[in-house]
Design a protein around this motif. Structure first.
Motif, mmCIF file in Angstrom:
data_model
loop_
_atom_site.group_PDB
_atom_site.id
_atom_site.type_symbol
_atom_site.label_atom_id
_atom_site.label_comp_id
_atom_site.label_asym_id
_atom_site.label_seq_id
_atom_site.Cartn_x
_atom_site.Cartn_y
_atom_site.Cartn_z
ATOM 1 N N TYR A 146 57.499 52.464 54.609
ATOM 2 C CA TYR A 146 56.558 52.884 54.041
ATOM 3 C C TYR A 146 56.450 52.630 52.543
ATOM 4 O O TYR A 146 56.293 53.305 51.885
ATOM 5 C CB TYR A 146 55.923 54.226 54.354
ATOM 6 C CG TYR A 146 55.625 54.481 55.785
ATOM 7 C CD1 TYR A 146 54.535 53.981 56.579
ATOM 8 C CD2 TYR A 146 56.540 55.417 56.657
ATOM 9 C CE1 TYR A 146 54.426 54.304 57.959
ATOM 10 C CE2 TYR A 146 56.390 55.270 58.028
ATOM 11 C CZ TYR A 146 55.478 55.014 58.715
ATOM 12 O OH TYR A 146 55.229 55.319 59.981
ATOM 13 N N PRO A 147 56.744 51.257 52.351
ATOM 14 C CA PRO A 147 56.976 51.176 50.751
ATOM 15 C C PRO A 147 55.865 51.259 49.742
ATOM 16 O O PRO A 147 56.249 51.186 48.399
ATOM 17 C CB PRO A 147 57.656 49.414 50.796
ATOM 18 C CG PRO A 147 56.802 48.887 51.920
ATOM 19 C CD PRO A 147 56.745 50.042 52.995
ATOM 20 N N ALA A 148 54.793 51.362 50.420
ATOM 21 C CA ALA A 148 53.619 51.293 49.471
ATOM 22 C C ALA A 148 53.220 53.058 49.076
ATOM 23 O O ALA A 148 52.411 52.977 48.116
ATOM 24 C CB ALA A 148 52.299 50.901 50.047
ATOM 25 N N HIS A 149 53.805 53.833 49.677
ATOM 26 C CA HIS A 149 53.696 55.208 49.382
ATOM 27 C C HIS A 149 54.383 55.718 47.982
ATOM 28 O O HIS A 149 55.448 55.133 47.630
ATOM 29 C CB HIS A 149 54.195 56.032 50.458
ATOM 30 C CG HIS A 149 53.104 56.140 51.603
ATOM 31 N ND1 HIS A 149 52.733 55.023 52.495
ATOM 32 C CD2 HIS A 149 52.295 57.015 52.026
ATOM 33 C CE1 HIS A 149 51.961 55.355 53.405
ATOM 34 N NE2 HIS A 149 51.641 56.734 53.087
ATOM 35 N N ARG A 150 53.648 56.562 47.130
ATOM 36 C CA ARG A 150 54.317 56.960 46.010
ATOM 37 C C ARG A 150 55.451 58.033 46.510
ATOM 38 O O ARG A 150 55.299 58.706 47.614
ATOM 39 C CB ARG A 150 53.558 57.942 45.103
ATOM 40 C CG ARG A 150 52.195 56.902 44.480
ATOM 41 C CD ARG A 150 51.663 57.856 43.262
ATOM 42 N NE ARG A 150 51.037 58.747 43.741
ATOM 43 C CZ ARG A 150 49.655 58.642 44.360
ATOM 44 N NH1 ARG A 150 49.019 57.416 43.924
ATOM 45 N NH2 ARG A 150 48.801 59.536 44.760
ATOM 46 N N VAL A 151 56.369 58.216 45.825
ATOM 47 C CA VAL A 151 57.439 59.162 46.176
ATOM 48 C C VAL A 151 57.620 60.265 45.033
ATOM 49 O O VAL A 151 57.564 60.050 43.900
ATOM 50 C CB VAL A 151 59.081 58.124 46.372
ATOM 51 C CG1 VAL A 151 59.965 59.345 46.506
ATOM 52 C CG2 VAL A 151 58.938 57.538 47.439
#
Length: 430
Positions: free
Chosen positions: A160-165
């Protein structure tokens, strides 16, 4: 587990406090630790990751906690994913948590088996914008092994690379450093077990006993009082071994006239105690040993009183250094010229007292806590000054665990563990 059941209201409260600090439309994930292999089919004893334990009370491997306070589906606002148990596992490994037992332990109603994780996470991540990952940011951490948490974080960020961390650790550093009364009671129980071990060895120690025999006496008393182990690798350091700060070999014979530095503590229900006492092998201190001992005790007692709400970490240690400087001058270990010419970054007293005086304590022996923020009520700290004199063949450290109180002096969780030199001599010579 050897320990008595912990009231689930502790974990319910901890999750509520954590969720209150999360960003909108975010979820947080917490993994259990791995069971680490030794060789062949051998493994190290399982130790639960303290963060998932703090938030759920779950104390078994292959467990995951997910918190999603803003989830539009109410049952998904907090979830556990557990290794599915069955009759075969129960026979070979012992019973694992059922869904009903997990609810009783944690207060979490929604419990899935691990095989459902990816399917459920796909749904959750479509509803979330930010994901909290749990990294180890403790100031003493030096981790070379990839953990289960690390592997999960890598999978999550790749999937899920599009989520903020965001980071869970800053929230946990603050929450875990301030103890609930249930936690204080558990730490007190660990301290009480440590007291039983210490009183046991006072009647056991004599010239020619071996350091590992003393370690065994502690372990015997800990196990019979529902502690599964030492809270940390024990130090049983006789003679000059005490001048090695992290001496853990515990393989030497204790000689008449020497001192033994004992840095040991029992765990209870994953909570730590941390005690240091220094005792005479022959049951009596020499005049010089007692003078140094009492100097350390005076510093400890004075330092303890400084642990009040609002105390600054760095200023506290500087003030303790001033107390120790005076004691070392009186003991003629340093002189006024040493102090006058000292390096401010490494004061003269550091020659004989080279470590810090206090650290946070709780689920970890060196527990969470942000050192650049003022001390608060219900934080638990060690107080552990020492004087180490290799040229005289002994070192002395004394350590108690104390709770900062909203008003007045800290409360000493180890107030019943003998510490006065005369009392120790009397108990050893009963």
């Amino acid at each position: 587990m050897k320990y008595h059941k912990i009231d689930s209201k502790l974990f319910i409260k901890n999750r509520k406090n954590f969720a209150a600090q999360m960003q909108a439309k975010s979820l947080a994930v917490f993994n259990s630790n791995d069971i680490y292999p030794v060789s062949a089919d051998s493994t190290l004893p399982f130790e639960q990751h303290r963060d998932i334990f703090y938030l759920s009370g779950v104390d078994q491997e292959e467990s995951i906690l997910v918190l999603f306070p803003d989830c539009p589906i109410e049952k998904h606002r907090e979830m556990l994913f557990l290794k599915e148990t069955n009759e075969h596992i129960a026979v070979w490994e012992g019973e694992k948590l059922t869904k009903e037992a997990a609810l009783a332990t944690s207060g979490i109603k929604t419990v899935y088996w691990l095989q459902d994780l990816h399917k459920v996470m796909a749904e959750l991540m479509s509803q979330a914008e930010t994901v909290y990952i749990n990294t180890n940011e403790h100031y003493r951490a030096n981790v070379e092994t990839q953990t289960r948490e690390d592997r999960f974080t890598k999978w999550l960020k790749d999937k899920y690379p599009a989520h903020r961390v965001a980071k869970s650790n800053p929230i946990l550093q603050r929450l875990r450093s301030v103890k609930d009364q249930i936690e204080i009671d558990l730490i007190q129980q660990a301290c009480d077990i440590t007291e039983k071990g210490f009183r046991r060895i006072l009647g056991f120690v004599k010239p020619n006993v071996w350091e590992f025999e003393i370690e065994a006496e502690f372990m015997h008393e800990f196990l019979r009082n529902r502690s599964k182990k030492f809270a940390y690798t024990p130090i049983v350091a006789s003679g000059n071994n005490a001048n090695v700060l992290h001496y853990i070999e515990n393989n030497q014979q204790c000689k008449a006239g020497d001192l033994i530095l004992l840095d040991v503590g029992a765990e209870y229900a994953n909570y730590s105690s941390d005690m240091t006492r220094t005792i005479p092998v022959s049951g009596k201190f020499t005049a010089r040993q007692k003078a140094v001992y009492n100097a350390v005790l005076r510093v400890k007692n004075a330092a303890t009183k400084m642990l009040v709400p609002g105390t600054d970490w760095a200023a506290y240690h500087k003030e303790v250094g001033g107390l120790m400087t005076k004691e070392l001058l009186d003991l003629k270990l340093i002189d006024k010229a040493d102090v006058k010419n000292e390096n401010p970054d490494w004061p003269a007293y550091k020659k004989y007292f080279m470590h810090g005086t206090s650290h946070h304590m709780g689920l970890d022996t060196h527990d969470y806590g942000i050192l650049t923020e003022p001390m608060q009520a219900n934080m638990v700290f060690t107080v552990e000054p020492g004087i180490y004199i290799p040229e005289e063949g002994f070192g002395i450290r004394l350590e108690d665990d104390v709770i900062i109180q909203a008003k007045g002096d800290p409360f000493n969780l180890m107030q019943n563990i003998p510490i006065e030199a005369d009392e120790i001599e009397a108990l050893m010579n009963k």
